[in-house]
Design an enzyme around this catalytic site. Sequence first.
Site, PDB file in Angstrom:
ATOM      1  N   CYS A  88       0.858  -1.155  -0.004  1.00 39.54           N
ATOM      2  CA  CYS A  88      -0.028   0.177   0.079  1.00 39.54           C
ATOM      3  C   CYS A  88       0.808   1.142  -0.048  1.00 39.54           C
ATOM      4  O   CYS A  88       0.693   2.171  -0.705  1.00 39.54           O
ATOM      5  CB  CYS A  88      -0.818  -0.056   1.327  1.00 39.54           C
ATOM      6  SG  CYS A  88      -1.983   1.332   1.539  1.00 39.54           S
ATOM      7  N   CYS A 127      -1.654   1.607  -2.810  1.00 36.01           N
ATOM      8  CA  CYS A 127      -2.623   2.825  -2.652  1.00 36.01           C
ATOM      9  C   CYS A 127      -1.990   4.295  -2.851  1.00 36.01           C
ATOM     10  O   CYS A 127      -2.713   5.240  -3.349  1.00 36.01           O
ATOM     11  CB  CYS A 127      -3.310   2.736  -1.292  1.00 36.01           C
ATOM     12  SG  CYS A 127      -3.313   1.055  -0.664  1.00 36.01           S
ATOM     13  N   LYS A 152      -0.485   5.297  -5.981  1.00 36.00           N
ATOM     14  CA  LYS A 152      -1.545   5.260  -6.949  1.00 36.00           C
ATOM     15  C   LYS A 152      -2.362   6.775  -6.756  1.00 36.00           C
ATOM     16  O   LYS A 152      -2.520   7.495  -7.471  1.00 36.00           O
ATOM     17  CB  LYS A 152      -2.239   4.251  -6.923  1.00 36.00           C
ATOM     18  CG  LYS A 152      -3.325   3.825  -7.759  1.00 36.00           C
ATOM     19  CD  LYS A 152      -4.787   4.355  -7.216  1.00 36.00           C
ATOM     20  CE  LYS A 152      -4.996   3.950  -6.110  1.00 36.00           C
ATOM     21  NZ  LYS A 152      -5.615   2.458  -6.032  1.00 36.00           N
ATOM     22  N   TYR A 204      -9.805  -3.298 -11.093  1.00 34.26           N
ATOM     23  CA  TYR A 204      -9.766  -1.838 -10.695  1.00 34.26           C
ATOM     24  C   TYR A 204      -8.386  -1.354 -10.929  1.00 34.26           C
ATOM     25  O   TYR A 204      -8.252  -0.073 -11.190  1.00 34.26           O
ATOM     26  CB  TYR A 204     -10.259  -1.750  -9.226  1.00 34.26           C
ATOM     27  CG  TYR A 204      -9.303  -2.003  -8.178  1.00 34.26           C
ATOM     28  CD1 TYR A 204      -8.385  -0.900  -7.513  1.00 34.26           C
ATOM     29  CD2 TYR A 204      -8.919  -3.091  -7.537  1.00 34.26           C
ATOM     30  CE1 TYR A 204      -7.605  -1.224  -6.484  1.00 34.26           C
ATOM     31  CE2 TYR A 204      -8.098  -3.654  -6.755  1.00 34.26           C
ATOM     32  CZ  TYR A 204      -7.366  -2.565  -6.157  1.00 34.26           C
ATOM     33  OH  TYR A 204      -6.526  -2.748  -5.099  1.00 34.26           O
ATOM     34  N   GLU A 258      -7.691   2.242 -13.006  1.00 31.99           N
ATOM     35  CA  GLU A 258      -7.155   3.311 -12.548  1.00 31.99           C
ATOM     36  C   GLU A 258      -5.756   3.784 -13.308  1.00 31.99           C
ATOM     37  O   GLU A 258      -5.744   5.031 -13.446  1.00 31.99           O
ATOM     38  CB  GLU A 258      -6.773   2.917 -11.051  1.00 31.99           C
ATOM     39  CG  GLU A 258      -7.773   2.742 -10.326  1.00 31.99           C
ATOM     40  CD  GLU A 258      -7.609   2.435  -8.653  1.00 31.99           C
ATOM     41  OE1 GLU A 258      -8.324   2.626  -7.941  1.00 31.99           O
ATOM     42  OE2 GLU A 258      -6.298   1.804  -8.498  1.00 31.99           O
ATOM     43  N   HIS A 279     -27.477  21.038   0.203  1.00 25.60           N
ATOM     44  CA  HIS A 279     -27.715  21.702  -1.401  1.00 25.60           C
ATOM     45  C   HIS A 279     -26.790  22.668  -1.446  1.00 25.60           C
ATOM     46  O   HIS A 279     -26.465  23.631  -0.433  1.00 25.60           O
ATOM     47  CB  HIS A 279     -29.296  22.085  -1.231  1.00 25.60           C
ATOM     48  CG  HIS A 279     -29.302  22.718  -2.670  1.00 25.60           C
ATOM     49  ND1 HIS A 279     -29.622  21.795  -3.582  1.00 25.60           N
ATOM     50  CD2 HIS A 279     -29.662  23.849  -3.234  1.00 25.60           C
ATOM     51  CE1 HIS A 279     -29.703  22.451  -4.956  1.00 25.60           C
ATOM     52  NE2 HIS A 279     -29.774  23.799  -4.499  1.00 25.60           N
ATOM     53  N   GLU A 317     -26.739  14.961  -2.325  1.00 24.89           N
ATOM     54  CA  GLU A 317     -28.020  15.140  -1.890  1.00 24.89           C
ATOM     55  C   GLU A 317     -29.144  14.244  -2.534  1.00 24.89           C
ATOM     56  O   GLU A 317     -30.046  13.932  -2.129  1.00 24.89           O
ATOM     57  CB  GLU A 317     -28.483  16.536  -1.917  1.00 24.89           C
ATOM     58  CG  GLU A 317     -28.676  17.034  -3.304  1.00 24.89           C
ATOM     59  CD  GLU A 317     -28.978  18.605  -3.454  1.00 24.89           C
ATOM     60  OE1 GLU A 317     -30.052  18.821  -3.100  1.00 24.89           O
ATOM     61  OE2 GLU A 317     -28.312  19.512  -4.078  1.00 24.89           O
TER      62      GLU A 317
HETATM   63  C1  LIG Z   1      -1.331  -0.821  -7.711  1.00 22.39           C
HETATM   64  C2  LIG Z   1      -1.929  -0.952  -6.339  1.00 22.39           C
HETATM   65  C3  LIG Z   1      -3.050  -0.282  -5.723  1.00 22.39           C
HETATM   66  C4  LIG Z   1      -3.843  -0.525  -4.461  1.00 22.39           C
HETATM   67  N1  LIG Z   1      -4.653   0.627  -4.385  1.00 22.39           N
HETATM   68  C5  LIG Z   1      -5.494   0.296  -3.276  1.00 22.39           C
HETATM   69  C6  LIG Z   1      -6.368   1.186  -2.634  1.00 22.39           C
HETATM   70  O1  LIG Z   1      -6.584   2.243  -3.091  1.00 22.39           O
HETATM   71  N2  LIG Z   1      -7.233   1.046  -1.428  1.00 22.39           N
HETATM   72  C7  LIG Z   1      -6.919  -0.297  -0.881  1.00 22.39           C
HETATM   73  O2  LIG Z   1      -7.615  -0.326   0.326  1.00 22.39           O
HETATM   74  N3  LIG Z   1      -5.935  -1.191  -1.236  1.00 22.39           N
HETATM   75  C8  LIG Z   1      -5.276  -0.990  -2.356  1.00 22.39           C
HETATM   76  N4  LIG Z   1      -4.415  -2.014  -2.704  1.00 22.39           N
HETATM   77  C9  LIG Z   1      -4.404  -3.125  -2.138  1.00 22.39           C
HETATM   78  C10 LIG Z   1      -3.620  -3.089  -0.700  1.00 22.39           C
HETATM   79  O3  LIG Z   1      -1.998  -2.508  -1.219  1.00 22.39           O
HETATM   80  C11 LIG Z   1      -3.309  -4.094  -0.312  1.00 22.39           C
HETATM   81  O4  LIG Z   1      -4.400  -5.052   0.059  1.00 22.39           O
HETATM   82  C12 LIG Z   1      -2.516  -4.447   1.317  1.00 22.39           C
HETATM   83  O5  LIG Z   1      -1.263  -3.750   0.859  1.00 22.39           O
HETATM   84  C13 LIG Z   1      -2.393  -5.747   1.799  1.00 22.39           C
HETATM   85  O6  LIG Z   1      -1.717  -5.589   3.007  1.00 22.39           O
HETATM   86  P1  LIG Z   1      -0.985  -6.748   3.396  1.00 22.39           P
HETATM   87  O7  LIG Z   1      -0.405  -6.690   4.846  1.00 22.39           O
HETATM   88  O8  LIG Z   1      -1.728  -8.140   3.442  1.00 22.39           O
HETATM   89  O9  LIG Z   1       0.247  -6.921   2.635  1.00 22.39           O
HETATM   90  P2  LIG Z   1       1.263  -5.801   1.976  1.00 22.39           P
HETATM   91  O10 LIG Z   1       1.049  -4.718   2.486  1.00 22.39           O
HETATM   92  O11 LIG Z   1       1.850  -6.341   0.689  1.00 22.39           O
HETATM   93  O12 LIG Z   1       2.809  -6.353   2.975  1.00 22.39           O
HETATM   94  C14 LIG Z   1       3.135  -7.537   2.869  1.00 22.39           C
HETATM   95  C15 LIG Z   1       4.678  -7.351   3.260  1.00 22.39           C
HETATM   96  O13 LIG Z   1       5.415  -8.823   3.391  1.00 22.39           O
HETATM   97  C16 LIG Z   1       6.701  -8.557   2.897  1.00 22.39           C
HETATM   98  N5  LIG Z   1       7.058 -10.128   2.647  1.00 22.39           N
HETATM   99  C17 LIG Z   1       6.692 -10.998   1.927  1.00 22.39           C
HETATM  100  N6  LIG Z   1       7.297 -12.111   1.863  1.00 22.39           N
HETATM  101  C18 LIG Z   1       8.040 -11.910   3.056  1.00 22.39           C
HETATM  102  C19 LIG Z   1       9.112 -12.790   3.712  1.00 22.39           C
HETATM  103  N7  LIG Z   1       9.079 -14.060   3.442  1.00 22.39           N
HETATM  104  N8  LIG Z   1       9.851 -12.133   4.513  1.00 22.39           N
HETATM  105  C20 LIG Z   1       9.769 -11.136   5.121  1.00 22.39           C
HETATM  106  N9  LIG Z   1       8.867 -10.165   4.545  1.00 22.39           N
HETATM  107  C21 LIG Z   1       8.112 -10.584   3.364  1.00 22.39           C
HETATM  108  C22 LIG Z   1       6.668  -7.699   1.604  1.00 22.39           C
HETATM  109  O14 LIG Z   1       7.879  -7.216   1.196  1.00 22.39           O
HETATM  110  C23 LIG Z   1       5.554  -6.855   2.317  1.00 22.39           C
HETATM  111  O15 LIG Z   1       6.230  -5.573   2.629  1.00 22.39           O
HETATM  112  C24 LIG Z   1      -3.717  -1.691  -4.181  1.00 22.39           C
HETATM  113  C25 LIG Z   1      -2.853  -2.574  -4.448  1.00 22.39           C
HETATM  114  C26 LIG Z   1      -2.094  -2.266  -5.590  1.00 22.39           C
HETATM  115  C27 LIG Z   1      -0.811  -3.295  -6.085  1.00 22.39           C
END
Ligand SMILES: Cc1cc2nc3c(=O)[nH]c(=O)nc-3n(C[C@H](O)[C@H](O)[C@H](O)COP(=O)(O)OP(=O)(O)OC[C@H]3O[C@@H](n4cnc5c(N)ncnc54)[C@H](O)[C@@H]3O)c2cc1C
Length: 461
Positions: free
Chosen positions: A42, A47, A50, A178, A182, A437, A442
């Site tokens: 994110c 997010c 973006k 999406y 976007e 309004h 509204e």
């Molecule tokens: C282009 C784009 C736009 C988006 N826009 C939106 C939006 O507008 N609104 C919204 O709500 N969501 C949006 N999302 C989705 C959102 O980014 C994800 O749902 C969110 O980041 C998920 O959080 P998470 O904690 O599950 O994983 P992440 O935030 O992806 O975190 C996972 C972390 O784990 C780390 N990792 C992975 N494997 C290992 C390992 N083995 N050891 C150590 N570290 C590791 C990764 O490097 C990463 O930093 C968007 C996603 C993308 C790709």
Amino acid sequence: MAFDVDFFVIGAGSGGVRAARVAAGHGAKTVVAEESRIGGTCVIRGCVPKKLYVYASRFADDFADAAGFGWSVGTPSFDWPSLVAAKDKEIARLSAAYRANLEASGARLIEERAVIVGPQRVRLASGPEFSARHILVAVGSRPTLPPGVEGLEHAITSNEVFDLPVFPRRLVVVGGSYIAVEFASLFQRLGSKVTLVMRAPNVLRGFDEDMRNGVRDAMARGGVALRYGCSPSRIERQAGGSLRVMLSDGAVVDADQVLVATGRAPNTKGLGVEAAGLALSAHEAVKVDENLTSAVPSIHAVGDVTHRVNLTPVAIREGHALADRLFGPGGGAIRYDTIASVVFGTPELGAVGLTEAEALERFPKVEVYKTDFRPMKATLSGSGERTIMKLVVDGATQKIVGAHLLAPDAGEMIQLVAVAMTMGAAKADFDATVAVHPTAAEELVTMRYPSAWYEGGNRVG
Ligand SMILES: Cc1cc2nc3c(=O)[nH]c(=O)nc-3n(C[C@H](O)[C@H](O)[C@H](O)COP(=O)(O)OP(=O)(O)OC[C@H]3O[C@@H](n4cnc5c(N)ncnc54)[C@H](O)[C@@H]3O)c2cc1C
């Protein structure tokens, strides 16, 4: 049995950071491992960058609209490296804030990859192992590439698009999700000639049909070339560096970049979940129960790695609830039925609850209230923009079960509609609320008569 730590969190993204901070706050000895930058998808490549780019893109509309309100604007020009640099600065600030908050909570951060080697054992890439009372898998997801496309190595994903060294004058975006919508919308506004290629007959599968059409029409009005029912079969690098994309319907599109946004998969490859005795779902996701716990009682998962509702606030809420349950007062149940989501095209699409089609499958009687109008700003600007709003109501209880808004700032509006729906708002509650309004919102409280109503799935009015 004594453990090295109470809580070992793999992944410092949205879900992992929240879970670690809350757990440490409850006194749990907590370690977080992160193999990339702190903040996760994110903050670093999702997010946040973006939305910053979406803001940048909308100045194009403002410049074009200004003349209708008496302004004369010279010929505007856009500098991509300036935007990338400004974005980098803000992302670095945010990532540092995530790190500071994590460390201030008392959790220990280890900046390397971690894998699971047993139900209560984790190994760092550099070798050391930790025993942990609980392990949280919060590793998120990664973009996937479609199989069978020759020359796909020339394409990029959302991971690379934010940092392109050169602005793509011509961009092919592959996908109808999406994320594809976007990027197509924002790059078109920044000055790219965008072609959006998708296998489906329309964009945004899963969203309400009228909204899908509204988004499609808005993109076409904005100049995006839409190609349905096809996919790239080959991508060739031309002399001079540009790309030639051969589509399955025989068409050929030349581009500077090809952005593939056809899907994402959980980051479970090589994570060792199998070593812990866990089976993955067909989508490579970690399967969890309603408590966010896997089939192995000491291993839990939140966020994108569970491949359910892949949104940042969901990962955060899940991480918080889990940490409260494991180490604190117990987490409350998470309401998944009123999670709003937004497509940050221009205008925005905000949605919460059921689509009209889903409601028809679920309820014997359904009322639909819909309005489609020219927003006030467009009267002077002369833009062809439309605002579409729809409320879907369960005819028996009169509860609002779905709301869909295609409008400027729909993301802001839908958040508040989601609150009303979480409280169980009925159509009569909207009717009883006096309008603000002049606003677009509204309309939500002034749609008196259904535009359609159904009984047993059939339209009766
Ligand atoms: C282009 C784009 C736009 C988006 N826009 C939106 C939006 O507008 N609104 C919204 O709500 N969501 C949006 N999302 C989705 C959102 O980014 C994800 O749902 C969110 O980041 C998920 O959080 P998470 O904690 O599950 O994983 P992440 O935030 O992806 O975190 C996972 C972390 O784990 C780390 N990792 C992975 N494997 C290992 C390992 N083995 N050891 C150590 N570290 C590791 C990764 O490097 C990463 O930093 C968007 C996603 C993308 C790709």
